[in-house]
Design a protein around this motif. Sequence first.
Motif, short mmCIF file in Angstrom:
data_model
loop_
_atom_site.label_atom_id
_atom_site.label_comp_id
_atom_site.label_asym_id
_atom_site.label_seq_id
_atom_site.Cartn_x
_atom_site.Cartn_y
_atom_site.Cartn_z
N ARG A 64 0.81 -1.05 -0.07
CA ARG A 64 0.14 -0.07 0.16
C ARG A 64 0.31 1.77 -0.46
O ARG A 64 0.50 1.89 -0.48
CB ARG A 64 -0.92 -0.20 1.12
CG ARG A 64 -2.09 -0.65 1.56
CD ARG A 64 -2.72 -0.90 2.40
NE ARG A 64 -3.60 -1.82 2.64
CZ ARG A 64 -3.77 -2.68 3.14
NH1 ARG A 64 -3.14 -2.92 3.82
NH2 ARG A 64 -4.85 -3.99 2.83
N SER A 120 -7.67 -8.37 -3.91
CA SER A 120 -8.22 -6.57 -3.13
C SER A 120 -9.77 -6.30 -4.72
O SER A 120 -10.52 -5.82 -4.36
CB SER A 120 -7.41 -5.36 -3.75
OG SER A 120 -5.68 -5.46 -2.79
N THR A 124 -13.80 -6.08 -3.84
CA THR A 124 -14.00 -5.03 -3.36
C THR A 124 -15.16 -4.58 -4.87
O THR A 124 -15.66 -3.63 -5.03
CB THR A 124 -12.78 -3.63 -3.09
OG1 THR A 124 -11.98 -3.39 -4.91
CG2 THR A 124 -12.28 -3.55 -2.37
N ILE A 160 -6.46 -8.02 3.54
CA ILE A 160 -7.10 -7.19 2.93
C ILE A 160 -8.73 -6.96 3.04
O ILE A 160 -8.84 -6.05 3.12
CB ILE A 160 -6.69 -8.15 1.28
CG1 ILE A 160 -5.22 -8.30 1.58
CG2 ILE A 160 -7.52 -7.50 -0.11
CD1 ILE A 160 -4.86 -7.09 1.15
N GLY A 164 -7.95 -2.88 3.13
CA GLY A 164 -9.11 -3.23 1.98
C GLY A 164 -7.78 -3.12 1.12
O GLY A 164 -6.89 -3.62 0.71
N HIS A 165 -8.14 -2.55 -0.14
CA HIS A 165 -7.23 -2.21 -1.16
C HIS A 165 -5.70 -1.93 -1.28
O HIS A 165 -4.95 -1.13 -0.34
CB HIS A 165 -7.51 -1.34 -2.78
CG HIS A 165 -8.15 -1.67 -3.68
ND1 HIS A 165 -6.73 -2.06 -4.47
CD2 HIS A 165 -8.67 -2.08 -3.88
CE1 HIS A 165 -7.27 -2.89 -5.83
NE2 HIS A 165 -8.30 -2.94 -6.06
#
Length: 168
Positions: A64, A120, A124, A160, A164-165
């Motif tokens: 990230r 991811s 999502t 993840i 999240g992404h």
Amino acid sequence: QGVNYFMSKGILDDSPKEIAKFIFCTRTLNWKKLRIYLDERRDVLDDLVTLHNFRNQFLPNALREFFRHIHAPEERGEYLETLITKFSHRFCACNPDLMRELGLSPDAVYVLCYSLILLSIDLTSPHVKNKMSKREFIRNTRRAAQNISEDFVGHLYDNIYLIGHVAA
């Protein structure tokens, strides 16, 4: 154009290392133009990657951070592969003890990074109806990187799922 302007005014030296430092420390650059620039100037990209220190960071968090500085392309392709390869080598260089402990190579980290990006997207995207389960992620990832522990891969999935992404 901006980098060329700064060089023409003597504000920025025409060296990959200096340009990389400028990019690393500047948060307001147009990321789409920056991506094009870095794709053309791989020497600057190399120096930009070496400015990252991923020591003692959990792999998804490091990824990230990397993509906060060097935005991921919107499509899969050669440039994304280049970014993941450079990240994998840098992550391993920053964490040699961890790599030995887990038995990971830059190639295995590359596979894990690609798996994290795909997970991811899977988790999502509103277009994906049947989201990948933790069990499926562990099975698929361990097929690609056999030496990795099930617990470690499970922690990757949890990160993840909860945070999240990695390449937003």
